[in-house]
Design a protein around this motif. Structure first.
Motif, PDB file in Angstrom:
ATOM      1  N   TRP A  16       0.839  -1.199   0.000  1.00 47.65           N
ATOM      2  CA  TRP A  16       0.000   0.000   0.000  1.00 47.65           C
ATOM      3  C   TRP A  16       0.875   1.251   0.000  1.00 47.65           C
ATOM      4  O   TRP A  16       0.664   2.176  -0.766  1.00 47.65           O
ATOM      5  N   HIS A  17       1.901   1.279   0.850  1.00 50.12           N
ATOM      6  CA  HIS A  17       2.773   2.446   0.949  1.00 50.12           C
ATOM      7  C   HIS A  17       3.616   2.649  -0.306  1.00 50.12           C
ATOM      8  O   HIS A  17       4.085   3.760  -0.564  1.00 50.12           O
ATOM      9  N   ALA A  18       3.810   1.606  -1.087  1.00 50.10           N
ATOM     10  CA  ALA A  18       4.600   1.722  -2.318  1.00 50.10           C
ATOM     11  C   ALA A  18       3.851   2.452  -3.438  1.00 50.10           C
ATOM     12  O   ALA A  18       4.471   2.919  -4.393  1.00 50.10           O
ATOM     13  N   LEU A  19       2.537   2.581  -3.304  1.00 49.03           N
ATOM     14  CA  LEU A  19       1.756   3.287  -4.320  1.00 49.03           C
ATOM     15  C   LEU A  19       1.929   4.794  -4.187  1.00 49.03           C
ATOM     16  O   LEU A  19       2.018   5.320  -3.079  1.00 49.03           O
ATOM     17  N   THR A  20       1.922   5.480  -5.313  1.00 46.22           N
ATOM     18  CA  THR A  20       1.905   6.940  -5.260  1.00 46.22           C
ATOM     19  C   THR A  20       0.505   7.383  -4.856  1.00 46.22           C
ATOM     20  O   THR A  20      -0.460   6.620  -4.963  1.00 46.22           O
ATOM     21  N   ALA A  21       0.379   8.612  -4.422  1.00 45.84           N
ATOM     22  CA  ALA A  21      -0.867   9.103  -3.829  1.00 45.84           C
ATOM     23  C   ALA A  21      -2.091   8.956  -4.728  1.00 45.84           C
ATOM     24  O   ALA A  21      -3.194   8.743  -4.242  1.00 45.84           O
ATOM     25  N   GLN A  22      -1.940   9.075  -6.015  1.00 43.96           N
ATOM     26  CA  GLN A  22      -3.099   9.013  -6.912  1.00 43.96           C
ATOM     27  C   GLN A  22      -3.155   7.739  -7.745  1.00 43.96           C
ATOM     28  O   GLN A  22      -4.041   7.573  -8.579  1.00 43.96           O
ATOM     29  N   ALA A  23      -2.225   6.815  -7.518  1.00 39.45           N
ATOM     30  CA  ALA A  23      -2.155   5.607  -8.340  1.00 39.45           C
ATOM     31  C   ALA A  23      -3.343   4.683  -8.082  1.00 39.45           C
ATOM     32  O   ALA A  23      -3.801   4.533  -6.950  1.00 39.45           O
ATOM     33  N   TYR A  25      -5.002   1.015  -7.703  1.00 40.37           N
ATOM     34  CA  TYR A  25      -4.471  -0.178  -7.048  1.00 40.37           C
ATOM     35  C   TYR A  25      -4.613  -1.382  -7.972  1.00 40.37           C
ATOM     36  O   TYR A  25      -5.685  -1.646  -8.515  1.00 40.37           O
ATOM     37  N   ARG A  93      -8.350   4.892  -7.524  1.00 41.61           N
ATOM     38  CA  ARG A  93      -8.085   5.418  -6.177  1.00 41.61           C
ATOM     39  C   ARG A  93      -9.331   6.053  -5.560  1.00 41.61           C
ATOM     40  O   ARG A  93      -9.530   5.965  -4.347  1.00 41.61           O
TER      41      ARG A  93
END
Length: 124
Positions: A16-23, A25, A93
């Motif tokens: 989860w933390h590896a995703l960018t803010a707007q990416a 899933y 997202r």
């Protein structure tokens, strides 16, 4: 206010933390199985987690996903005598309306989570 239909998906917190803010899933199972596994029954999260993920170390989170906000196809399909929602594409997202910790006991057993309760007005 009526509650929105939520489906739930668990994953390691590091993913989860590896995703960018707007990416959007995308779970690994989208490539390997063609869909993202979810459940529509919050109480089933613990059963599924302990059956399939207990041996995976680390912290996990639960995504609460507003089914009406999905842009990918959602199919309810039978497995183990229950209907499970499967998302056939990325989860945008904007459909993820809450992210909650999935507590574990010291032996790795998943415990019943406290999930964020949302209504339609909060899920925008």
């Amino acid at each position: 206010m009526p509650q929105m239909q939520l489906i739930y998906h668990m994953l390691p917190i590091d993913q989860w933390h590896a995703l960018t803010a707007q990416a959007d899933y995308v779970a690994e199972t989208l490539a390997s199985e063609g869909f993202i596994h979810c459940t529509g029954e919050p109480e089933r999260l613990v059963e599924v987690a302990n059956r399939f993920y207990r041996q995976i170390a680390g912290e996990f989170v639960i995504l609460s996903i507003a089914a009406t906000k999905l842009q990918s196809e959602l199919r309810w399909e039978e497995a183990d005598g229950h209907l499970f929602p499967h998302v056939y594409g990325p989860v945008v997202r904007t459909a993820i309306v809450a992210v909650d910790p999935f507590p574990r006991a010291p032996d790795g057993t998943f415990q019943q989570p406290a999930l964020t309760i949302l209504d339609e007005s909060l899920g925008q």
